[in-house]
Motif scaffolding. Structure first.
Motif, PDB file in Angstrom:
ATOM      1  N   THR A   2      10.049  -0.606 -24.771  1.00 28.43           N
ATOM      2  CA  THR A   2      11.250  -0.038 -25.934  1.00 28.43           C
ATOM      3  C   THR A   2      11.483   1.644 -26.186  1.00 28.43           C
ATOM      4  N   VAL A  11       7.472  -4.684 -21.539  1.00 31.01           N
ATOM      5  CA  VAL A  11       8.772  -4.538 -22.048  1.00 31.01           C
ATOM      6  C   VAL A  11       8.544  -3.157 -23.042  1.00 31.01           C
ATOM      7  N   ASP A  60       6.547  -7.036 -31.851  1.00 25.39           N
ATOM      8  CA  ASP A  60       6.498  -7.882 -30.355  1.00 25.39           C
ATOM      9  C   ASP A  60       4.885  -8.867 -30.525  1.00 25.39           C
ATOM     10  N   ILE A 105       9.994 -10.105 -29.905  1.00 29.18           N
ATOM     11  CA  ILE A 105      10.207  -9.843 -28.919  1.00 29.18           C
ATOM     12  C   ILE A 105       8.586 -11.282 -28.588  1.00 29.18           C
ATOM     13  N   VAL A 126      10.437 -13.678 -23.551  1.00 28.80           N
ATOM     14  CA  VAL A 126      10.392 -12.901 -22.011  1.00 28.80           C
ATOM     15  C   VAL A 126       9.303 -14.174 -21.283  1.00 28.80           C
TER      16      VAL A 126
END
Length: 123
Positions: free
Chosen positions: A81, A79, A92, A120, A73
């Motif tokens: 979750t 983000v 992450d 991520i 991203v």
């Protein structure tokens, strides 16, 4: 007689990825990313959203078993979750997570992950 224009949605704004004993690598270049759906069964999906733009909130619905999803991203996206996990991990790897806590560009990850992994990362 008046004709109304036909609106054809951009396929890059909403993605669908389904894997079964395989893998998908997809780079999304969208000016208004809306979200999508990922289904992995003994497979993996690599989704590169680093060149996409997000206005508001987009929801990515992930359902996977014995698979992996890697999402890249942009640095200014937050983000969130909301995955149900059983023997699963969400990792992450972004360095600047705390800089995005007030961002209005929000990617929500929801769904179910069983014996699977979600990663991520930034570009």
């Amino acid at each position: 007689m008046s004709y109304q224009p036909t609106v054809i949605p951009n396929s890059e704004d909403y993605i669908t990825a389904n894997t079964l004993f395989g893998g998908i690598e997809r780079t999304v270049i969208s000016k208004d990313f809306k979200g999508g759906r990922i289904r992995n069964l003994f497979g993996g999906t690599e989704l590169d959203l680093s060149q996409s733009e997000l206005n508001g909130v987009a929801v990515l619905d992930i359902s996977q078993a014995f698979g992996q999803t890697t999402i890249t991203v942009p640095g200014d996206w937050r983000v969130v979750t909301d995955l149900s996990q059983l023997l699963a991990v969400v990792e992450d790897y972004r360095n600047d997570i705390y800089k995005t806590k007030n961002s209005e560009k929000v990617l929500v990850l929801k769904g179910t992950s069983f014996c699977a992994n979600v990663e991520i990362q930034n570009y």
